[in-house]
Design a protein around this motif. Structure first.
Motif, PDB file in Angstrom:
ATOM      1  N   UNK A   5      39.401  15.346  42.943  1.00 25.69           N
ATOM      2  CA  UNK A   5      40.569  15.274  42.066  1.00 25.69           C
ATOM      3  C   UNK A   5      41.670  14.416  42.672  1.00 25.69           C
ATOM      4  N   UNK A   6      41.573  14.114  43.961  1.00 28.95           N
ATOM      5  CA  UNK A   6      42.661  13.413  44.611  1.00 28.95           C
ATOM      6  C   UNK A   6      42.692  11.954  44.166  1.00 28.95           C
ATOM      7  N   UNK A   7      43.879  11.482  43.819  1.00 29.36           N
ATOM      8  CA  UNK A   7      44.076  10.079  43.480  1.00 29.36           C
ATOM      9  C   UNK A   7      43.582   9.202  44.639  1.00 29.36           C
ATOM     10  N   UNK A   8      42.858   8.139  44.300  1.00 26.53           N
ATOM     11  CA  UNK A   8      42.224   7.335  45.348  1.00 26.53           C
ATOM     12  C   UNK A   8      43.235   6.579  46.212  1.00 26.53           C
ATOM     13  N   UNK A   9      44.372   6.220  45.632  1.00 28.64           N
ATOM     14  CA  UNK A   9      45.423   5.594  46.439  1.00 28.64           C
ATOM     15  C   UNK A   9      45.963   6.600  47.462  1.00 28.64           C
ATOM     16  N   UNK A  10      46.155   7.837  47.004  1.00 30.81           N
ATOM     17  CA  UNK A  10      46.623   8.883  47.925  1.00 30.81           C
ATOM     18  C   UNK A  10      45.615   9.112  49.036  1.00 30.81           C
ATOM     19  N   UNK A  11      44.326   9.075  48.687  1.00 31.52           N
ATOM     20  CA  UNK A  11      43.288   9.265  49.705  1.00 31.52           C
ATOM     21  C   UNK A  11      43.494   8.260  50.830  1.00 31.52           C
ATOM     22  N   UNK A  12      43.721   7.005  50.449  1.00 36.25           N
ATOM     23  CA  UNK A  12      43.900   5.959  51.460  1.00 36.25           C
ATOM     24  C   UNK A  12      45.178   6.192  52.264  1.00 36.25           C
ATOM     25  N   UNK A  13      46.274   6.522  51.579  1.00 38.30           N
ATOM     26  CA  UNK A  13      47.544   6.751  52.286  1.00 38.30           C
ATOM     27  C   UNK A  13      47.407   7.904  53.277  1.00 38.30           C
ATOM     28  N   UNK A  14      46.730   8.987  52.853  1.00 40.47           N
ATOM     29  CA  UNK A  14      46.577  10.142  53.748  1.00 40.47           C
ATOM     30  C   UNK A  14      45.643   9.812  54.915  1.00 40.47           C
ATOM     31  N   UNK A  15      44.638   8.963  54.649  1.00 37.62           N
ATOM     32  CA  UNK A  15      43.772   8.561  55.765  1.00 37.62           C
ATOM     33  C   UNK A  15      44.552   7.802  56.818  1.00 37.62           C
ATOM     34  N   UNK A  16      45.516   6.953  56.370  1.00 40.65           N
ATOM     35  CA  UNK A  16      46.337   6.211  57.332  1.00 40.65           C
ATOM     36  C   UNK A  16      47.159   7.194  58.176  1.00 40.65           C
ATOM     37  N   UNK A  25      49.236   5.592  68.146  1.00 40.68           N
ATOM     38  CA  UNK A  25      49.895   4.307  67.930  1.00 40.68           C
ATOM     39  C   UNK A  25      48.815   3.249  67.737  1.00 40.68           C
ATOM     40  N   UNK A  26      48.848   2.542  66.613  1.00 37.62           N
ATOM     41  CA  UNK A  26      47.807   1.548  66.337  1.00 37.62           C
ATOM     42  C   UNK A  26      48.391   0.342  65.623  1.00 37.62           C
ATOM     43  N   UNK A  27      47.726  -0.780  65.791  1.00 41.31           N
ATOM     44  CA  UNK A  27      48.051  -1.965  65.005  1.00 41.31           C
ATOM     45  C   UNK A  27      47.375  -1.847  63.635  1.00 41.31           C
ATOM     46  N   UNK A  28      47.873  -2.616  62.660  1.00 36.06           N
ATOM     47  CA  UNK A  28      47.341  -2.517  61.304  1.00 36.06           C
ATOM     48  C   UNK A  28      45.832  -2.760  61.239  1.00 36.06           C
ATOM     49  N   UNK A  29      45.376  -3.781  62.016  1.00 37.53           N
ATOM     50  CA  UNK A  29      43.943  -4.079  61.870  1.00 37.53           C
ATOM     51  C   UNK A  29      43.081  -2.989  62.499  1.00 37.53           C
ATOM     52  N   UNK A  30      43.625  -2.280  63.506  1.00 40.87           N
ATOM     53  CA  UNK A  30      42.901  -1.134  64.080  1.00 40.87           C
ATOM     54  C   UNK A  30      42.806  -0.002  63.053  1.00 40.87           C
ATOM     55  N   UNK A  31      43.883   0.185  62.303  1.00 41.15           N
ATOM     56  CA  UNK A  31      43.868   1.214  61.251  1.00 41.15           C
ATOM     57  C   UNK A  31      42.805   0.879  60.212  1.00 41.15           C
ATOM     58  N   UNK A  32      42.768  -0.386  59.796  1.00 42.09           N
ATOM     59  CA  UNK A  32      41.805  -0.801  58.762  1.00 42.09           C
ATOM     60  C   UNK A  32      40.381  -0.507  59.213  1.00 42.09           C
ATOM     61  N   UNK A  33      40.074  -0.842  60.461  1.00 46.71           N
ATOM     62  CA  UNK A  33      38.738  -0.563  60.994  1.00 46.71           C
ATOM     63  C   UNK A  33      38.456   0.932  60.983  1.00 46.71           C
ATOM     64  N   UNK A  34      39.432   1.713  61.430  1.00 44.60           N
ATOM     65  CA  UNK A  34      39.218   3.148  61.591  1.00 44.60           C
ATOM     66  C   UNK A  34      39.000   3.859  60.259  1.00 44.60           C
ATOM     67  N   UNK A  35      39.722   3.454  59.222  1.00 40.39           N
ATOM     68  CA  UNK A  35      39.641   4.217  57.976  1.00 40.39           C
ATOM     69  C   UNK A  35      38.716   3.570  56.945  1.00 40.39           C
ATOM     70  N   UNK A  36      38.128   2.427  57.264  1.00 41.90           N
ATOM     71  CA  UNK A  36      37.215   1.803  56.311  1.00 41.90           C
ATOM     72  C   UNK A  36      37.904   1.226  55.093  1.00 41.90           C
ATOM     73  N   UNK A  37      39.083   0.591  55.306  1.00 45.72           N
ATOM     74  CA  UNK A  37      39.781  -0.065  54.193  1.00 45.72           C
ATOM     75  C   UNK A  37      40.000  -1.530  54.563  1.00 45.72           C
ATOM     76  N   UNK A  38      40.325  -2.344  53.577  1.00 43.30           N
ATOM     77  CA  UNK A  38      40.540  -3.759  53.854  1.00 43.30           C
ATOM     78  C   UNK A  38      41.905  -3.940  54.521  1.00 43.30           C
ATOM     79  N   UNK A  39      42.057  -4.986  55.364  1.00 44.73           N
ATOM     80  CA  UNK A  39      43.364  -5.264  55.983  1.00 44.73           C
ATOM     81  C   UNK A  39      44.469  -5.422  54.936  1.00 44.73           C
ATOM     82  N   UNK A  40      44.155  -6.057  53.796  1.00 41.15           N
ATOM     83  CA  UNK A  40      45.182  -6.255  52.761  1.00 41.15           C
ATOM     84  C   UNK A  40      45.675  -4.909  52.240  1.00 41.15           C
ATOM     85  N   UNK A  41      44.723  -4.001  52.031  1.00 44.86           N
ATOM     86  CA  UNK A  41      45.092  -2.689  51.509  1.00 44.86           C
ATOM     87  C   UNK A  41      45.925  -1.921  52.539  1.00 44.86           C
TER      88      UNK A  41
END
Lengths: 400, 400
Positions: A5-16, A25-41
């Motif tokens: 039921x969770x909104x997919x945008x919220x899923x991504x925000x909560x994963x971050x 403490x992480x850089x953006x590209x490390x976050x993208x790798x860790x959570x399986x999202x694109x760098x742009x997202x």
């Protein structure tokens, strides 16, 4: 967090946010790798989270060995000051409160005595209110600065509905316990089963940080169970699950406080131990499990026999949980100091002997070490999670 | 599907497929509402799924009452022809195979006899291979047209690793059972515990369609359990969970086939019933649970006593599951025809009397009605899910 039921945008925000809580403490590209999202997202979402004040950005000076010489590295962190919460545990004879920031760092702790183990929702709400107020004063803040409050009670609690089916701390059954507290505070107030809160504390701050699927067994006055599956607290349909203490370990066995027979609690609860001691010795002066432990330590045969059987029953109970869940680990938590016999070697041997083990790699059993404050800390953890989720939802649907 | 490791784009794509499986036929904006994604994201993703041949588009003529007069309504469906799979169940004396399309519609079914209940992985692989080949011929297709095969075995199976810790169908322990089959077929081959497959069948095609959190208890030769939480099969860390049959219902109780004492199976398994009947009557001619049922129906006091105790033990076992999970529902499945006494009123009364019930709304207990084909159908369901997941992943990372 990740149900259908969770909104997919919220899923991504909560994963971050989860990712930054786990890694610091992480850089953006490390976050993208860790959570399986694109760098742009991740760039878009971290901008939103910065705007909402949930995370902070800081620039690291480039190190001499850096490949991207001269370009500062931009790191992201959770913002400790994003908000404050209060975590409350109602025990049999006291109320404990902790005020925490978004990182879960204690700002103050406070414990007040309760004169009665069981009281009306009105009286208990007043006592909780006073305890929170006092804890806020100690933290040099007002109750108005709290973004969320969570209260842990023993009993059957339907947390998503904020509904108490029954609690050993309350004289009434079937009520929305928080409604009076909710009227006294401007922020949302949540209520939850206390063993679930210990699981939440282990997940955010303790041994559970490293595991996706784990069980927490608490032994206090009763026997509690918290179940974390896929990184989420599993509560059952009505919040009536995790009733480990009332699973049956003998058909038509010993009478339990709940009125049924053969419950695990009827063999290992403090009242059950005292009942055993007084059989054949009605004049026993034993009043607590601690008394029985002391007698057993001095070699009293009856006390040893009573504790031995309790330990064996606890052992098959834990083995049953492992047989059903094959969890990543099992954490024993709560007031071990009074009930050391339940955490002893013969119990662990019984667990091993009663578990269906395919490969000799039984899940590890840990003794939780977060101390007595774990119950209130777990309530704070729940409040932090709930407040963060609502702030994330507000990014998508800004309040008018 | 929704664990923390899954790519977030895949999460959305799989949600679209799940949504169309549940609803049959929907317009894009209905999908967006149902799965909590933006219309733009659904438009992009359905284009990908159409390109991959997983879904179909068709235009409905505008109805006279339509508000968007003159504009055809575009509906999306799963594409039944997207791929074919084989589902296989290895039972004690037979192998059943079903060939299904992406919708789970049977293309053919085939059952072959096994001369032995237990054999080497090599011999069993050969028999499974022959059964699949024969089922494909019946469906007028070749084995080369299969996109995935799943095989269900009794035992402890680590499905994500395709590893069999042990199975009552195999003479060897601890092996990658599917490697020989994998060599014989060009498509991926999966292996899974058979009770988990019954849960999968109930989830995709049966009573479980309406529930997010449910339990399936199977009673065949052994006692199995499948756990679905948050719409996903819960397998435990090593695939050693859900060992319901070896949970202990009595300390140092009856000896079980597994070598431990007091296991539920040692009270309700067929061998346990026969053992009870032969106590004090070593010359008993009883050979099966069905014999004992027949005797009980004719009023035999010993048979009645044996079945009654088995039923009471089964009742507290089920109550323990409800106490721990508070599930949306519990489904009893498998060969009830032979074990009708385990599905009788006294058992359900014992469940109710042994459950901690806060509000009088105990989870419903259903008797599964998918018939004997449910085991193979569950294997097909697993294969469908795995193949769909790999096709979705290929959208993101196209093969070179």
């Amino acid at each position: 967090m990740l149900d259908k039921k969770t909104d997919l945008g919220d899923v991504t925000r909560l994963r971050v946010l989860d990712c930054l809580r786990n890694h610091g403490s992480l850089a953006r590209k490390e976050i993208a790798l860790d959570i399986g999202a694109s760098p742009a997202s991740v760039t878009a979402i971290t901008a939103e989270l910065l705007g909402a004040g949930l995370i902070l950005e800081r620039q690291l000076a480039p190190t001499s060995g850096s490949t991207a010489r001269g370009r500062p590295r931009v790191m992201l962190n959770l913002n400790p000051e994003a908000f404050l919460v209060a975590g409350v545990k109602v025990a049999r004879r006291s109320i404990s409160v902790v005020i925490c920031n978004f990182l879960g760092e204690d700002q103050s702790t406070q414990t007040i005595k309760l004169s009665q183990t069981r009281q009306s929702a009105k009286d208990l709400s007043r006592a909780v209110h006073a305890a929170i107020k006092s804890a806020c004063e100690l933290a040099q803040t007002g109750t108005g600065s709290l973004a969320g409050i969570a209260v842990g009670l023993a009993g059957q609690i339907d947390a998503p509905r904020n509904f108490v089916h029954w609690s050993s701390s309350l004289t009434e059954n079937g009520l929305a316990f928080v409604s009076e507290l909710q009227a006294a505070f401007p922020c949302p107030v949540f209520v939850e089963n206390d063993a679930n809160l210990v699981a939440k504390a282990e997940q955010l701050f303790g041994i559970g940080q490293s595991y996706e699927n784990f069980l927490v067994v608490t032994v206090e006055h009763g026997v509690g169970l918290g179940i974390v599956i896929g990184g989420q607290l599993y509560r059952g349909k009505r919040g009536c699950g995790a009733e480990f203490g009332h699973t049956k370990v003998q058909l038509d066995g010993a009478l339990c406080q709940c009125g049924q027979r053969g419950c695990l609690e009827a063999y290992i609860g403090e009242y059950a131990l005292i009942r055993e001691m007084s059989l054949g010795d009605p004049g026993t002066t034993v009043r607590t499990a601690r008394d029985i432990s002391a007698l057993a330590s001095s070699g009293d045969a009856r006390a040893c026999a009573v504790l031995d059987r309790a330990g064996q029953m606890f052992g098959i109970g834990l083995a049953n949980l492992i047989n059903i869940f094959d969890p990543d680990c099992l954490i024993l938590s709560g007031a071990q100091s009074n009930l050391g016999h339940l955490f002893a070697d013969p119990v662990l041997q019984r667990v091993a002997a009663s578990t269906t083990d395919a490969d000799g790699n039984l899940p590890p059993i840990f003794i939780g070490d977060l101390g007595d404050s774990i119950w209130a800390k777990g309530a704070a953890a729940l409040a932090i999670e709930q407040v963060a989720a609502s702030k994330v939802a507000a990014i998508r649907n800004p309040p008018h």
